[in-house]
Design an enzyme around this catalytic site. Structure first.
Site, short mmCIF file in Angstrom:
data_model
loop_
_atom_site.label_atom_id
_atom_site.label_comp_id
_atom_site.label_asym_id
_atom_site.label_seq_id
_atom_site.Cartn_x
_atom_site.Cartn_y
_atom_site.Cartn_z
N HIS A 131 -4.02 -4.72 -0.15
CA HIS A 131 -3.61 -5.26 1.15
C HIS A 131 -3.70 -6.79 1.13
CE1 HIS A 131 -3.30 -1.57 3.56
NE2 HIS A 131 -4.23 -1.11 2.73
N CYS A 179 0.83 -1.20 0.00
CA CYS A 179 0.00 0.00 0.00
C CYS A 179 0.87 1.26 0.00
CB CYS A 179 -0.99 -0.04 1.16
SG CYS A 179 -2.34 1.17 0.98
N GLU A 212 -2.84 -8.77 3.42
CA GLU A 212 -3.25 -9.22 4.75
C GLU A 212 -4.76 -9.10 4.96
OE1 GLU A 212 -2.59 -4.81 5.37
OE2 GLU A 212 -1.82 -6.39 4.05
#
Length: 211
Positions: free
Chosen positions: A186, A81, A188
């Site tokens: 992202h 990001c 995650e």
């Protein structure tokens, strides 16, 4: 297990990145110490927030040169990001110079009817480097999770590893060049696809250690 240094400069959701790395079979260490970056098998630069505070925070911790040295050494490096954007030379979001590791600028999405800015939520990648290690074991157009108002525009288009389309605007979603990889989305927060991407990164780290 490979040790992955996650750079802490108070601009990232480090906990979820570390949980993802653990699931991918790595040992994450959160650090802003350049000696730890040197010792680690790989480095991740996460980041959420604004461009200027991010680069100022990195520079106030004397992390700019260690990041450049890490990438130059050939050690696997992943930006996430804002950690992608600050690798570039400058941003329309701020006045501070970026790290300038990748030639190009960070630009803002142009408003158009029917889209929201920030670009937030799930969207599909178009893989422009389909053989990149990041995309191994993924479907051809994987869905990943984005939250951003700005996007990177590399001077050399061949570094693009994936694009994403928001409205009529198709922009860079990931870059990959040798040991340097970075993504706008992202991983995650991207469920099983994101975990596979982190696992692919960790696999590359293992290969580097074995070599």
């Amino acid at each position: 297990m490979p040790v992955v240094a996650v750079i802490d400069y108070e601009m990232g959701n480090l906990h979820s990145v570390c949980k993802g790395l653990e699931k991918a079979g790595a040992t994450p260490i959160i650090t802003h110490c350049h000696q730890e970056l040197t010792k680690a098998d790989a480095v991740i630069l996460p980041g959420v927030g604004a461009f200027d505070p991010a680069v100022q925070s990195l520079r106030s911790r004397d992390l700019e040169q260690p990041i450049k040295d890490t990438i130059a050494s050939g050690k696997p490096f992943l930006g996430i990001c804002l950690g992608l954007q600050i690798l570039f030379e400058s941003s329309a979001e701020g006045n501070q110079p970026g790290l300038g590791i990748i030639k190009g600028k960070v630009r803002r999405f142009v408003w158009e009817p029917g889209i929201t800015i920030p670009h937030m939520g799930w969207n599909q990648l178009e893989l422009t480097q389909p053989k990149s290690i990041l995309w191994e074991h993924l479907p051809p157009q994987p869905w990943v999770y984005f939250v951003h108002s700005y996007y990177v525009d590399p001077f050399e288009p061949q570094v693009r590893a994936a694009t994403v389309t928001h409205g009529t605007q198709t922009v860079t979603a990931a870059i990959a060049h040798e040991n340097l990889m970075a993504v706008q989305f992202h991983p995650e927060k991207s469920s099983n696809i994101g975990l596979q991407i982190l696992s692919n990164f960790v696999s590359q780290v293992r290969e580097k250690i074995a070599a």
